[in-house]
Design a protein around this motif. Structure first.
Motif, PDB file in Angstrom:
ATOM      1  N   GLY A 186     -69.184   7.825-119.473  1.00  0.00           N
ATOM      2  CA  GLY A 186     -70.252   7.263-119.401  1.00  0.00           C
ATOM      3  C   GLY A 186     -70.512   6.499-120.620  1.00  0.00           C
ATOM      4  N   PHE A 187     -69.694   6.232-121.551  1.00  0.00           N
ATOM      5  CA  PHE A 187     -69.880   5.383-122.790  1.00  0.00           C
ATOM      6  C   PHE A 187     -69.650   4.062-122.170  1.00  0.00           C
ATOM      7  CE2 PHE A 187     -69.312   8.734-125.763  1.00  0.00           C
ATOM      8  CZ  PHE A 187     -69.815   8.416-127.000  1.00  0.00           C
ATOM      9  N   PRO A 188     -70.678   3.345-122.636  1.00  0.00           N
ATOM     10  CA  PRO A 188     -70.791   1.574-122.376  1.00  0.00           C
ATOM     11  C   PRO A 188     -69.697   1.086-123.289  1.00  0.00           C
ATOM     12  CG  PRO A 188     -72.698   2.119-123.706  1.00  0.00           C
ATOM     13  CD  PRO A 188     -71.910   3.340-123.440  1.00  0.00           C
ATOM     14  N   GLU A 189     -69.317  -0.171-122.794  1.00  0.00           N
ATOM     15  CA  GLU A 189     -68.140  -0.900-123.508  1.00  0.00           C
ATOM     16  C   GLU A 189     -69.270  -1.574-124.734  1.00  0.00           C
ATOM     17  OE1 GLU A 189     -66.314  -3.945-121.141  1.00  0.00           O
ATOM     18  OE2 GLU A 189     -64.548  -2.478-120.678  1.00  0.00           O
ATOM     19  N   GLY A 190     -68.394  -1.446-125.966  1.00  0.00           N
ATOM     20  CA  GLY A 190     -69.167  -2.021-126.911  1.00  0.00           C
ATOM     21  C   GLY A 190     -68.879  -1.334-128.395  1.00  0.00           C
ATOM     22  N   ASN A 191     -70.080  -1.316-129.079  1.00  0.00           N
ATOM     23  CA  ASN A 191     -69.953  -0.984-130.512  1.00  0.00           C
ATOM     24  C   ASN A 191     -69.967   0.659-130.544  1.00  0.00           C
ATOM     25  OD1 ASN A 191     -69.916  -0.892-133.239  1.00  0.00           O
ATOM     26  ND2 ASN A 191     -72.057  -0.862-133.465  1.00  0.00           N
ATOM     27  N   ALA A 192     -70.901   1.236-129.608  1.00  0.00           N
ATOM     28  CA  ALA A 192     -70.739   2.905-129.679  1.00  0.00           C
ATOM     29  C   ALA A 192     -69.738   3.286-129.175  1.00  0.00           C
ATOM     30  CB  ALA A 192     -71.948   3.236-128.506  1.00  0.00           C
ATOM     31  N   LEU A 193     -68.659   2.611-128.257  1.00  0.00           N
ATOM     32  CA  LEU A 193     -67.332   3.186-128.123  1.00  0.00           C
ATOM     33  C   LEU A 193     -66.518   3.463-129.166  1.00  0.00           C
ATOM     34  CD1 LEU A 193     -65.558   2.728-124.642  1.00  0.00           C
ATOM     35  CD2 LEU A 193     -64.306   2.593-126.613  1.00  0.00           C
ATOM     36  N   GLY A 194     -66.304   2.054-129.661  1.00  0.00           N
ATOM     37  CA  GLY A 194     -65.500   1.993-130.997  1.00  0.00           C
ATOM     38  C   GLY A 194     -65.825   2.875-131.870  1.00  0.00           C
ATOM     39  N   LEU A 195     -67.172   3.260-132.374  1.00  0.00           N
ATOM     40  CA  LEU A 195     -67.644   4.227-133.364  1.00  0.00           C
ATOM     41  C   LEU A 195     -67.257   5.510-132.975  1.00  0.00           C
ATOM     42  CD1 LEU A 195     -70.963   2.636-134.409  1.00  0.00           C
ATOM     43  CD2 LEU A 195     -69.273   3.111-136.030  1.00  0.00           C
ATOM     44  N   ALA A 196     -67.502   5.685-131.656  1.00  0.00           N
ATOM     45  CA  ALA A 196     -67.227   7.330-131.184  1.00  0.00           C
ATOM     46  C   ALA A 196     -65.679   7.886-131.483  1.00  0.00           C
ATOM     47  CB  ALA A 196     -67.499   7.404-129.872  1.00  0.00           C
ATOM     48  N   LEU A 197     -64.914   6.550-131.074  1.00  0.00           N
ATOM     49  CA  LEU A 197     -63.560   6.721-131.358  1.00  0.00           C
ATOM     50  C   LEU A 197     -62.824   7.038-132.678  1.00  0.00           C
ATOM     51  CD1 LEU A 197     -62.003   4.281-128.952  1.00  0.00           C
ATOM     52  CD2 LEU A 197     -61.516   6.995-128.466  1.00  0.00           C
ATOM     53  N   ILE A 213     -63.481  15.375-126.038  1.00  0.00           N
ATOM     54  CA  ILE A 213     -64.179  14.862-124.872  1.00  0.00           C
ATOM     55  C   ILE A 213     -65.480  15.615-124.662  1.00  0.00           C
ATOM     56  CG2 ILE A 213     -64.420  14.640-122.280  1.00  0.00           C
ATOM     57  CD1 ILE A 213     -61.190  13.697-122.556  1.00  0.00           C
ATOM     58  N   GLN A 214     -65.696  16.942-124.568  1.00  0.00           N
ATOM     59  CA  GLN A 214     -66.896  17.731-124.879  1.00  0.00           C
ATOM     60  C   GLN A 214     -67.946  17.228-125.607  1.00  0.00           C
ATOM     61  OE1 GLN A 214     -67.757  19.616-122.129  1.00  0.00           O
ATOM     62  NE2 GLN A 214     -65.883  19.111-121.001  1.00  0.00           N
ATOM     63  N   ILE A 215     -67.533  17.113-126.830  1.00  0.00           N
ATOM     64  CA  ILE A 215     -68.577  16.729-127.889  1.00  0.00           C
ATOM     65  C   ILE A 215     -69.082  15.420-127.504  1.00  0.00           C
ATOM     66  CG2 ILE A 215     -68.726  15.929-130.524  1.00  0.00           C
ATOM     67  CD1 ILE A 215     -66.363  18.163-130.967  1.00  0.00           C
ATOM     68  N   LEU A 216     -68.234  14.328-127.129  1.00  0.00           N
ATOM     69  CA  LEU A 216     -69.057  13.218-126.947  1.00  0.00           C
ATOM     70  C   LEU A 216     -69.739  13.167-125.684  1.00  0.00           C
ATOM     71  CD1 LEU A 216     -65.782  11.040-127.837  1.00  0.00           C
ATOM     72  CD2 LEU A 216     -67.593  11.368-129.431  1.00  0.00           C
ATOM     73  N   LYS A 217     -69.392  13.854-124.551  1.00  0.00           N
ATOM     74  CA  LYS A 217     -70.144  14.196-123.572  1.00  0.00           C
ATOM     75  C   LYS A 217     -71.726  14.575-123.722  1.00  0.00           C
ATOM     76  CE  LYS A 217     -67.461  15.307-119.606  1.00  0.00           C
ATOM     77  NZ  LYS A 217     -67.084  16.468-118.590  1.00  0.00           N
ATOM     78  N   LYS A 218     -71.757  15.408-124.941  1.00  0.00           N
ATOM     79  CA  LYS A 218     -72.795  15.964-125.361  1.00  0.00           C
ATOM     80  C   LYS A 218     -73.910  14.798-125.886  1.00  0.00           C
ATOM     81  CE  LYS A 218     -71.416  20.567-126.081  1.00  0.00           C
ATOM     82  NZ  LYS A 218     -71.104  21.691-127.261  1.00  0.00           N
ATOM     83  N   ILE A 219     -73.030  13.922-126.586  1.00  0.00           N
ATOM     84  CA  ILE A 219     -74.025  12.914-127.204  1.00  0.00           C
ATOM     85  C   ILE A 219     -74.343  11.803-126.199  1.00  0.00           C
ATOM     86  CG2 ILE A 219     -73.578  11.007-128.921  1.00  0.00           C
ATOM     87  CD1 ILE A 219     -71.393  12.454-130.302  1.00  0.00           C
ATOM     88  N   VAL A 250     -73.312   6.579-133.792  1.00  0.00           N
ATOM     89  CA  VAL A 250     -72.775   6.554-132.206  1.00  0.00           C
ATOM     90  C   VAL A 250     -74.181   6.468-131.586  1.00  0.00           C
ATOM     91  CG1 VAL A 250     -71.779   7.537-130.569  1.00  0.00           C
ATOM     92  CG2 VAL A 250     -70.696   7.575-132.689  1.00  0.00           C
ATOM     93  N   ALA A 251     -75.091   7.662-132.065  1.00  0.00           N
ATOM     94  CA  ALA A 251     -76.298   7.846-131.155  1.00  0.00           C
ATOM     95  C   ALA A 251     -77.110   6.468-131.326  1.00  0.00           C
ATOM     96  CB  ALA A 251     -76.949   9.013-131.742  1.00  0.00           C
ATOM     97  N   VAL A 252     -77.210   6.131-132.621  1.00  0.00           N
ATOM     98  CA  VAL A 252     -78.168   4.630-132.825  1.00  0.00           C
ATOM     99  C   VAL A 252     -77.526   3.417-131.848  1.00  0.00           C
ATOM    100  CG1 VAL A 252     -78.871   2.905-134.153  1.00  0.00           C
ATOM    101  CG2 VAL A 252     -78.817   5.376-135.046  1.00  0.00           C
ATOM    102  N   ALA A 253     -76.132   3.363-131.646  1.00  0.00           N
ATOM    103  CA  ALA A 253     -75.756   2.550-130.883  1.00  0.00           C
ATOM    104  C   ALA A 253     -75.626   2.459-129.553  1.00  0.00           C
ATOM    105  CB  ALA A 253     -74.119   2.261-131.120  1.00  0.00           C
ATOM    106  N   LEU A 254     -75.705   3.899-129.055  1.00  0.00           N
ATOM    107  CA  LEU A 254     -75.898   4.075-127.606  1.00  0.00           C
ATOM    108  C   LEU A 254     -77.586   4.030-127.095  1.00  0.00           C
ATOM    109  CD1 LEU A 254     -74.020   7.784-127.165  1.00  0.00           C
ATOM    110  CD2 LEU A 254     -73.565   5.388-126.124  1.00  0.00           C
ATOM    111  N   GLN A 255     -78.502   3.792-128.197  1.00  0.00           N
ATOM    112  CA  GLN A 255     -79.920   3.550-127.848  1.00  0.00           C
ATOM    113  C   GLN A 255     -80.127   2.081-127.774  1.00  0.00           C
ATOM    114  OE1 GLN A 255     -82.294   5.810-130.525  1.00  0.00           O
ATOM    115  NE2 GLN A 255     -82.725   7.307-129.150  1.00  0.00           N
ATOM    116  N   LYS A 256     -79.216   1.310-127.916  1.00  0.00           N
ATOM    117  CA  LYS A 256     -79.184  -0.190-127.765  1.00  0.00           C
ATOM    118  C   LYS A 256     -79.635  -0.420-126.286  1.00  0.00           C
ATOM    119  CE  LYS A 256     -77.505  -1.347-132.190  1.00  0.00           C
ATOM    120  NZ  LYS A 256     -76.519  -2.275-132.941  1.00  0.00           N
TER     121      LYS A 256
END
Length: 468
Positions: A12-23, A39-45, A61-67
């Protein structure tokens, strides 16, 4: 195994900054953790972004996901015109699905074959041409599913005089559904670089090796029958006459199904469409995911072909004879083809047979009705396509609820067909009239001959899989 961007897209991660930060952050904080834990940790986020806004590690990561999320792509207000063959026998659900597909911004042309019925995304029997975009559900789950026929110089009368022997040959040399061979035969397909370079494919290699040479469930089959050639097939120097033949129908097994699911999820996460069109999400062929899917799809198609070739090799050994000819064609695939102006298109045929000018193919009926050997006429309006079979007129559930075994037995006896396996969902009466289907596409293909099944093996009740 290393966590990749594709893993994040799939959850469920979108392409973009959040994905790169998470990795980056997950590897810094949890470098030694198992892949599944990461994967379980990132699923929770992804599932609860708000709860991680002030998290010391994953706050960014959470801030980037809220964009703002990826914009939903708009469909055209009306569908592009397209040709329908045998419209009176096509259910409304399939027509509605095709109308939606013809409203996609990447769609260039389309056609609906006479065996069409409702599926996921593109209807089964749907043909769709797009510009630089591939739609995983426009290809289908059973990638590269195909027909393969071997014709032998054996008197067809032997199907009656040696019926038990032919049944044993099928039982000893075919496997269906979850059953596999105890000692699978190796194949050059496993030397392909995709098995080492594509992570999703690499994870499926062992399973693919176990399933090589076997067939799926549902409408897949291996059957002996009688071929009548009415027009000489010069490609093989086959003269008009009566021949014994083997016909098989199956696809890419677990390999293709898992590739389809993986890249469909990525497409749906990165290509947001209105709800009515969500299963038509596409991958741009210029993207990394699009290029990967194209390679994986072609591998799955070649793997499906390898499965058929092993089936036919095993049968030929059992018959102790050399084939006169082999005819093969596939569906549930996407091809790069040229339009009239010479521009490249991506042509999806989901349950549709390639029928370019001079292209040979096989269009089956049911377990107790004839199929046909055809040569394509290359009609542009059909996007060089034809039906892939008779097509269902009854859902599997309805067939099981309404068709009686006794009715099927009488039908098979009247047709002179011996059946090994198969459930009521594959009863001949669950399918359209193949003769009507062929009449609707006489402008698409030339009929060269017919095939009548005589000894059929499918996946089904083991009570039918015993030979005296």
């Amino acid at each position: 195994m290393k966590l990749t961007g594709h893993d994040l897209l799939a959850i469920g991660f979108p392409e973009g900054n959040a994905l790169g930060l998470a990795l980056t952050l997950i590897e810094e904080k949890y470098s030694t953790a198992p892949l599944v834990e990461k994967i379980q940790i990132l699923k929770k986020i992804v599932a609860n972004t708000e709860a991680f806004i002030d998290d010391e590690t994953f706050g960014p990561v959470a801030v980037a996901l809220q964009k703002p999320a990826i914009d939903v792509k708009e469909l055209h207000a009306s569908a592009m015109p397209y040709q329908i063959y045998g419209a009176e026998a096509i259910e409304q659900g399939a027509l509605d699905q095709m109308e939606t597909a013809m409203r996609l911004p990447v769609t260039v042309a389309g056609a609906l074959m006479p065996d069409a019925h409702q599926g996921y995304g593109l209807p089964i029997g749907g043909v769709l041409a797009t510009r630089n975009a591939v739609i995983p559900y426009g290809v289908g789950v059973d990638i590269g599913c195909r027909m393969c026929m071997t014709i032998y110089d054996i008197p067809p009368s032997q199907l009656e005089t040696r019926v038990d022997e032919f049944k044993k040959i099928l039982l000893n040399n075919t496997q269906f559904g979850v059953a596999t061979f105890k000692r699978p035969k190796d194949h050059a397909i496993f030397e392909r670089k995709e098995f080492s370079e594509l992570e999703i494919v690499r994870s499926l290699k062992d399973r693919a090796w176990q399933q090589i040479g076997s067939s799926g469930g549902g409408n897949h089959f291996v059957e002996f029958g009688v071929v009548e050639i009415t027009n000489a097939i010069n490609e093989f120097n086959l003269s008009p006459g009566i021949y014994l033949a083997l016909l098989s129908h199956s696809g890419s097994r677990g390999l293709g199904a898992n590739i389809a699911r993986h890249y469909t999820q990525i497409a749906m996460n990165t290509c947001k469409l209105p709800q009515v069109a969500k299963h038509l999400a596409w991958l741009d062929l210029d993207s990394e995911a699009g290029q990967e899917y194209w390679l994986a799809m072609n591998l799955a198609g070649d793997y499906a072909s390898a499965c058929h070739h092993q089936i036919h090799e095993r049968i030929a050994i059992g018959l102790r004879t050399t084939p006169l000819a082999m005819i093969e064609n596939h569906h549930n695939f996407a091809w790069k083809e040229k339009d009239a102006q010479g521009d490249e298109l991506i042509v999806h045929r989901k349950g549709a047979t390639p029928a370019g000018k001079g292209v040979l193919g096989i269009i089956p009926g049911s377990m107790a009705t004839p199929g046909f050997i055809v040569r394509g006429k290359g009609l542009a309006a059909s996007i060089n396509s034809a039906s892939h079979g008779a097509g269902r007129t009854m859902s599997r559930t309805k067939a099981k609820q309404t068709i009686l075994q006794g009715t099927v037995n009488k039908f098979l006896k009247a047709a002179g067909v011996e059946l090994i396996g198969a459930g009521l969902d594959e009863a001949p009466m669950a399918y359209k009239d193949i003769h009507q289907v062929m009449d609707h596409q006489k402008d698409l293909v030339e009929v060269l001959g017919s095939f009548m099944p005589k000894i059929v093996r499918m996946c089904g009740d083991k009570r039918f899989q015993e030979v005296d």
